[in-house]
Design a protein around this motif. Structure first.
Motif, PDB file in Angstrom:
ATOM      1  N   THR A 108       0.827  -1.214   0.000  1.00  0.00           N
ATOM      2  CA  THR A 108       0.000   0.000   0.000  1.00  0.00           C
ATOM      3  C   THR A 108       0.856   1.257   0.000  1.00  0.00           C
ATOM      4  N   GLU A 109       1.917   1.260   0.784  1.00  0.00           N
ATOM      5  CA  GLU A 109       2.795   2.428   0.858  1.00  0.00           C
ATOM      6  C   GLU A 109       3.507   2.675  -0.478  1.00  0.00           C
ATOM      7  N   GLN A 110       3.885   1.601  -1.138  1.00  0.00           N
ATOM      8  CA  GLN A 110       4.524   1.746  -2.447  1.00  0.00           C
ATOM      9  C   GLN A 110       3.543   2.329  -3.463  1.00  0.00           C
ATOM     10  N   ARG A 111       2.293   1.831  -3.381  1.00  0.00           N
ATOM     11  CA  ARG A 111       1.269   2.320  -4.305  1.00  0.00           C
ATOM     12  C   ARG A 111       0.978   3.803  -4.060  1.00  0.00           C
ATOM     13  N   LEU A 112       0.889   4.198  -2.801  1.00  0.00           N
ATOM     14  CA  LEU A 112       0.617   5.600  -2.478  1.00  0.00           C
ATOM     15  C   LEU A 112       1.791   6.499  -2.893  1.00  0.00           C
ATOM     16  N   ALA A 113       3.012   6.006  -2.687  1.00  0.00           N
ATOM     17  CA  ALA A 113       4.191   6.779  -3.066  1.00  0.00           C
ATOM     18  C   ALA A 113       4.241   6.976  -4.582  1.00  0.00           C
ATOM     19  N   GLN A 114       3.849   5.927  -5.311  1.00  0.00           N
ATOM     20  CA  GLN A 114       3.823   6.014  -6.765  1.00  0.00           C
ATOM     21  C   GLN A 114       2.783   7.026  -7.227  1.00  0.00           C
ATOM     22  N   ARG A 115       1.618   7.017  -6.602  1.00  0.00           N
ATOM     23  CA  ARG A 115       0.569   7.972  -6.952  1.00  0.00           C
ATOM     24  C   ARG A 115       1.003   9.404  -6.665  1.00  0.00           C
ATOM     25  N   GLN A 116       1.707   9.584  -5.555  1.00  0.00           N
ATOM     26  CA  GLN A 116       2.186  10.919  -5.214  1.00  0.00           C
ATOM     27  C   GLN A 116       3.168  11.430  -6.273  1.00  0.00           C
ATOM     28  N   GLN A 117       4.052  10.562  -6.723  1.00  0.00           N
ATOM     29  CA  GLN A 117       5.004  10.942  -7.762  1.00  0.00           C
ATOM     30  C   GLN A 117       4.279  11.271  -9.072  1.00  0.00           C
ATOM     31  N   GLN A 118       3.234  10.506  -9.367  1.00  0.00           N
ATOM     32  CA  GLN A 118       2.471  10.743 -10.588  1.00  0.00           C
ATOM     33  C   GLN A 118       1.755  12.095 -10.534  1.00  0.00           C
ATOM     34  N   LEU A 119       1.216  12.418  -9.359  1.00  0.00           N
ATOM     35  CA  LEU A 119       0.546  13.708  -9.190  1.00  0.00           C
ATOM     36  C   LEU A 119       1.532  14.860  -9.362  1.00  0.00           C
ATOM     37  N   GLN A 120       2.709  14.729  -8.795  1.00  0.00           N
ATOM     38  CA  GLN A 120       3.717  15.774  -8.928  1.00  0.00           C
ATOM     39  C   GLN A 120       4.155  15.928 -10.382  1.00  0.00           C
ATOM     40  N   ALA A 121       4.315  14.801 -11.074  1.00  0.00           N
ATOM     41  CA  ALA A 121       4.718  14.842 -12.483  1.00  0.00           C
ATOM     42  C   ALA A 121       3.624  15.467 -13.338  1.00  0.00           C
ATOM     43  N   LEU A 122       2.372  15.128 -13.036  1.00  0.00           N
ATOM     44  CA  LEU A 122       1.243  15.682 -13.784  1.00  0.00           C
ATOM     45  C   LEU A 122       1.146  17.189 -13.585  1.00  0.00           C
ATOM     46  N   SER A 123       1.346  17.629 -12.335  1.00  0.00           N
ATOM     47  CA  SER A 123       1.300  19.056 -12.039  1.00  0.00           C
ATOM     48  C   SER A 123       2.385  19.802 -12.809  1.00  0.00           C
ATOM     49  N   GLN A 124       3.588  19.249 -12.840  1.00  0.00           N
ATOM     50  CA  GLN A 124       4.698  19.876 -13.555  1.00  0.00           C
ATOM     51  C   GLN A 124       4.433  19.904 -15.053  1.00  0.00           C
ATOM     52  N   GLN A 125       3.936  18.787 -15.582  1.00  0.00           N
ATOM     53  CA  GLN A 125       3.663  18.692 -17.010  1.00  0.00           C
ATOM     54  C   GLN A 125       2.587  19.689 -17.425  1.00  0.00           C
ATOM     55  N   THR A 126       1.519  19.760 -16.619  1.00  0.00           N
ATOM     56  CA  THR A 126       0.420  20.679 -16.931  1.00  0.00           C
ATOM     57  C   THR A 126       0.902  22.128 -16.914  1.00  0.00           C
ATOM     58  N   GLY A 127       1.710  22.460 -15.906  1.00  0.00           N
ATOM     59  CA  GLY A 127       2.245  23.818 -15.818  1.00  0.00           C
ATOM     60  C   GLY A 127       3.115  24.158 -17.017  1.00  0.00           C
ATOM     61  N   ASN A 128       3.945  23.219 -17.437  1.00  0.00           N
ATOM     62  CA  ASN A 128       4.820  23.451 -18.593  1.00  0.00           C
ATOM     63  C   ASN A 128       4.012  23.629 -19.873  1.00  0.00           C
ATOM     64  N   GLU A 129       2.966  22.811 -20.032  1.00  0.00           N
ATOM     65  CA  GLU A 129       2.147  22.903 -21.237  1.00  0.00           C
ATOM     66  C   GLU A 129       1.412  24.236 -21.306  1.00  0.00           C
ATOM     67  N   LEU A 130       0.891  24.682 -20.162  1.00  0.00           N
ATOM     68  CA  LEU A 130       0.194  25.966 -20.125  1.00  0.00           C
ATOM     69  C   LEU A 130       1.158  27.122 -20.410  1.00  0.00           C
ATOM     70  N   ALA A 131       2.350  27.035 -19.848  1.00  0.00           N
ATOM     71  CA  ALA A 131       3.342  28.091 -20.065  1.00  0.00           C
ATOM     72  C   ALA A 131       3.768  28.139 -21.527  1.00  0.00           C
ATOM     73  N   MET A 132       3.924  26.974 -22.141  1.00  0.00           N
ATOM     74  CA  MET A 132       4.313  26.915 -23.544  1.00  0.00           C
ATOM     75  C   MET A 132       3.211  27.477 -24.439  1.00  0.00           C
ATOM     76  N   GLU A 133       1.969  27.108 -24.132  1.00  0.00           N
ATOM     77  CA  GLU A 133       0.855  27.610 -24.933  1.00  0.00           C
ATOM     78  C   GLU A 133       0.735  29.123 -24.795  1.00  0.00           C
TER      79      GLU A 133
END
Length: 206
Positions: A108-133
């Motif tokens: 469970t802890e591994q799964r939660l840690a993975q989700r947290q990393q995915q959320l951080q990556a998604l936030s960064q990706q979304t911010g970069n895409e908006l800035a580029m646009e």
């Protein structure tokens, strides 16, 4: 996560200054100019545009700003929804962890840690895409304003177009007769309205 505030400011200074035109060839008959012609007010070589008013009243800019702000808000809501769901799962794990086996807790802890990393990556990706646009859209605005000012300068004989922004400008004073902001905004909006009308006609009906 918010889209960077739209302010041409100093960037517009360089853009407008780049719209200088070559001096017109001297008129060989200038020496024979009549007294009446000599009294005719000459076209000013240098004029200026209030960048604040330009942004406030340019319809194309306002539409781009509204669209990107809406897109940014939607992305922020989606990220917040995902983050809230993640926090609920973390809280649920903390309440039930004591009843789990060591293997279950580890998984469970591994799964939660993975989700947290995915959320951080998604936030960064979304911010970069908006800035580029945003950067791409601002370049389109720069190009439109620059092209219009170049044509206007050729028509009216301007040699230099400066930009003025209250509290952030190298121009401490400018005579109001040199302010062409109203004409520029009117011309840009008429041009944009014409482009929209043409695009609408070209769009095939379904």
């Amino acid at each position: 996560m918010k889209v960077t505030k739209f302010v041409l400011g100093a960037s517009l200074v360089a853009l407008l200054a780049a719209c200088n035109n070559q001096s017109k060839q001297a008129d060989p008959q200038a020496a024979t100019t009549t007294s009446t012609e000599a009294e005719t007010p000459a076209t000013p070589a240098t004029v200026y545009v209030n960048s604040d008013s330009l942004l406030t009243n340019y319809e194309y800019f306002k539409e781009i700003r509204t669209r990107l702000q809406t897109k940014s808000q939607d992305a922020e809501k989606d990220l917040r929804r995902r983050a809230d769901a993640f926090q609920k799962d973390v809280a649920n794990y903390e309440q039930t962890a004591q009843g789990m086996t060591m293997q279950q807790r580890s998984t469970t802890e591994q799964r939660l840690a993975q989700r947290q990393q995915q959320l951080q990556a998604l936030s960064q990706q979304t911010g970069n895409e908006l800035a580029m646009e945003e950067s791409e859209e601002m370049k389109k605005i720069y190009d439109k304003v620059e092209a219009y000012l170049q044509n206007l300068s050729k028509e009216r004989g301007y040699k230099m177009v400066l930009t003025y922004q209250r509290g952030n400008s190298a121009i401490l004073y400018g005579d109001s007769t040199l302010d062409i902001t109203t004409d520029v905004v009117k011309g840009l909006n008429e041009q944009y309205a014409s482009e929209k009308a043409s695009a609408k006609k070209e769009t095939p009906k379904k």
